[in-house]
Design an enzyme around this catalytic site. Structure first.
Site, PDB file in Angstrom:
ATOM      1  N   ILE A   1     -13.525   1.729  -2.433  1.00  0.00           N
ATOM      2  CA  ILE A   1     -14.940   2.093  -2.352  1.00  0.00           C
ATOM      3  C   ILE A   1     -15.114   3.290  -1.418  1.00  0.00           C
ATOM      4  CG2 ILE A   1     -17.260   1.311  -1.767  1.00  0.00           C
ATOM      5  CD1 ILE A   1     -16.249  -1.549  -2.044  1.00  0.00           C
TER       6      ILE A   1
ATOM      7  N   LYS B   1     -13.661  -4.066  10.125  1.00  0.00           N
ATOM      8  CA  LYS B   1     -14.364  -3.112   9.261  1.00  0.00           C
ATOM      9  C   LYS B   1     -15.768  -2.829   9.782  1.00  0.00           C
ATOM     10  CE  LYS B   1     -11.617  -4.700   5.342  1.00  0.00           C
ATOM     11  NZ  LYS B   1     -11.586  -5.498   4.098  1.00  0.00           N
TER      12      LYS B   1
ATOM     13  N   VAL C   1       0.828  -1.208   0.000  1.00  0.00           N
ATOM     14  CA  VAL C   1       0.000   0.000   0.000  1.00  0.00           C
ATOM     15  C   VAL C   1       0.860   1.255   0.000  1.00  0.00           C
ATOM     16  CG1 VAL C   1      -1.766   1.315   1.241  1.00  0.00           C
ATOM     17  CG2 VAL C   1      -1.912  -1.175   1.132  1.00  0.00           C
TER      18      VAL C   1
ATOM     19  N   ASP D   1     -10.786  -9.815   9.765  1.00  0.00           N
ATOM     20  CA  ASP D   1     -10.666  -8.657   8.880  1.00  0.00           C
ATOM     21  C   ASP D   1     -12.014  -7.962   8.712  1.00  0.00           C
ATOM     22  OD1 ASP D   1      -9.072  -7.186   6.589  1.00  0.00           O
ATOM     23  OD2 ASP D   1     -10.933  -7.855   5.662  1.00  0.00           O
TER      24      ASP D   1
ATOM     25  N   GLY E   1      -6.151  -4.189  -2.703  1.00  0.00           N
ATOM     26  CA  GLY E   1      -5.200  -4.072  -3.802  1.00  0.00           C
ATOM     27  C   GLY E   1      -4.339  -2.840  -3.651  1.00  0.00           C
TER      28      GLY E   1
ATOM     29  N   VAL F   1     -11.800   0.630   5.140  1.00  0.00           N
ATOM     30  CA  VAL F   1     -12.994  -0.164   4.835  1.00  0.00           C
ATOM     31  C   VAL F   1     -13.263  -0.106   3.342  1.00  0.00           C
ATOM     32  CG1 VAL F   1     -15.467  -0.478   5.231  1.00  0.00           C
ATOM     33  CG2 VAL F   1     -14.014   0.367   7.083  1.00  0.00           C
TER      34      VAL F   1
ATOM     35  N   GLU G   1      -3.303 -14.758   2.204  1.00  0.00           N
ATOM     36  CA  GLU G   1      -1.971 -14.877   2.778  1.00  0.00           C
ATOM     37  C   GLU G   1      -1.636 -16.341   3.062  1.00  0.00           C
ATOM     38  OE1 GLU G   1       0.015 -12.370   3.148  1.00  0.00           O
ATOM     39  OE2 GLU G   1      -1.378 -10.695   2.831  1.00  0.00           O
TER      40      GLU G   1
ATOM     41  N   GLY H   1     -11.357  -0.624   0.671  1.00  0.00           N
ATOM     42  CA  GLY H   1     -10.347  -0.239  -0.313  1.00  0.00           C
ATOM     43  C   GLY H   1     -10.723   1.035  -1.042  1.00  0.00           C
TER      44      GLY H   1
ATOM     45  N   GLY I   1      -2.551 -14.959  -4.930  1.00  0.00           N
ATOM     46  CA  GLY I   1      -2.165 -13.811  -4.130  1.00  0.00           C
ATOM     47  C   GLY I   1      -3.316 -13.112  -3.430  1.00  0.00           C
TER      48      GLY I   1
END
Length: 408
Positions: A131, A200, A12, A196, A298, A127, A185, A129, A182
């Site tokens: 969006i 969020k 990132v 995860d 991503g 939260v 993990e 990405g 990918g």
């Protein structure tokens, strides 16, 4: 000229720097301010990297530089990210983060530090990405009483469940493919066990309802126990199994937040969200419901959201007070799963409808749909669901799985 520091030069962080220089002219036009990345904080060296000369290893370099006004935190985890971010805020430097764990566990504290020092702590990238969901909640939709939000908040699990649905893969096979591509993990537990998505949900619930909701207050169940048979039964019932994160204000005013696999009817837009995409449905009194959809993770999608927050930090002269919630010193406003009510799908080895009707009658609910090997019953709480299962077992029917159904 005002300067930016980037904490963490992984996927990132490198995306933030890359996208900033790609669109530098446009960003400066948008903010009306000349900007540049002055420092990149990381433990590693990056020989050959075009921005290797910006790398530093000591946070004090950034803290003590008055030119640095904005910080992009892309490290992940709570420590040392919390210490670094709180120190930046105390120095009056606004912070934009993609770190969902940090916001979920320490967001209330960091927001108070930002307010005290008249700067901002923004977290759009935490939260969904790319969006835009955090910003609309406290700006575009701020004139509404928002009562609930629910959706697909983890792309890895959504990819796995899609492969189980479309390609008839078992869970382990689909997980292996996600790892090879990918999307997952080597240790996939944060995704497949729901942590995860839980983080969020905490962020959404805190922003919507104004009090900090901590991860331990969110019922969380992942997808490890979902089988191909569960997915196939849902398909025969006109549903798709998705890992759904949700938060809702109940009639008594308490908040119920949860993460769990749910059967989503095909007439819901959420059921058609596939692959690594995310979607969040929001319910409010002025607009009924609206959905936000896009890539949930991503390098560049997440970097896009981080930079969007940096731009807002540049434009904001003072702390944006709509972008906060208060500390919660107790959990009296949190409802437990005993208050959860939803239709339920049950997988059994029975194809006849009569036995379901008899068990449902004794439990005080109705059978809404049947298929070979299962049924869906009307909305009920966990206590009633347990009664239905016991009634089936008394009739000699073994229940292999129970999956709640997402209802509007």
């Amino acid at each position: 000229m005002k300067k930016i520091a980037v904490l963490g030069y992984g996927v990132v962080g490198s995306g933030v720097v890359e996208l900033f220089y790609k669109n530098k002219e446009k960003i400066e036009k948008n903010t009306g301010t000349e900007l540049d990345v002055k420092y990149i904080l990381d433990l590693r060296e990056f020989p050959g990297d075009p921005y290797a000369d910006k790398v530093v290893h000591d946070i004090s370099v950034i803290l003590n530089d008055p030119e640095v006004c904005y910080v992009a935190e892309c490290m992940g985890g709570v420590n040392p990210a919390f210490q670094f971010v709180s120190s930046c805020l105390e120095a009056g430097k606004s912070v934009s983060t993609s770190n969902k764990q940090l916001v979920a566990e320490k967001g209330d504290v960091l927001l108070q530090i930002a307010k005290k020092n008249d700067c901002n702590f923004f977290f759009e990238a935490s939260v969904g990405g790319a969006i835009p969901i955090i910003r609309p909640l406290h700006t575009c939709l701020a004139g509404n009483d928002i009562s609930a939000a629910a959706g697909i908040l983890n792309g890895t699990t959504n990819f796995i469940l899609e492969k189980m649905f479309c390609d008839k893969m078992g869970f382990e096979e689909a997980l292996k493919l996600a790892q090879e591509l990918g999307y997952a993990e080597k240790d996939p537990s944060a995704d497949v066990d729901g942590a995860d998505a839980c983080r969020k949900v905490c962020i959404l619930a805190s922003l919507i309802f104004g009090k900090h909701v901590y991860p331990e207050s969110v019922y969380t169940k992942g997808i490890r126990d979902i089988t191909l048979e569960d997915v196939e039964l849902a398909e025969s019932m006109g549903c798709a199994v998705k890992l759904i994160g949700s938060t809702k204000r109940l009639e008594d005013g308490r908040i119920l937040s949860a993460v769990m696999p749910m059967a989503v009817p095909e007439d819901s837009l959420i059921s058609h969200v596939d692959g690594v995409f995310n979607a969040v449905m929001v319910w409010g009194d002025g607009f009924d419901k609206t959905m936000f959809y896009g890539r949930g993770a991503g390098k560049l999608p997440t970097a896009s959201a981080v930079l969007g927050d940096i731009i807002d930090c540049v434009k904001a002269e003072h702390t944006v007070t709509s972008h906060e919630w208060i500390l919660s010193d107790n959990t009296d406003f949190i409802a437990g799963m005993e208050s959860f009510c939803a239709p339920r799908m049950y997988r059994t080895a029975v194809s006849g409808a009569d036995v379901y009707a008899d068990a449902a009658k004794s439990a005080g609910i109705e059978v809404e749909k049947t298929a070979e090997g299962g049924c869906i019953v009307s909305c009920c709480n966990n206590k009633v669901s347990d009664s239905f299962v016991k009634a089936l077992e008394a009739l000699g029917v073994k229940v292999f799985a129970e999956i709640p159904v997402l209802a509007d």
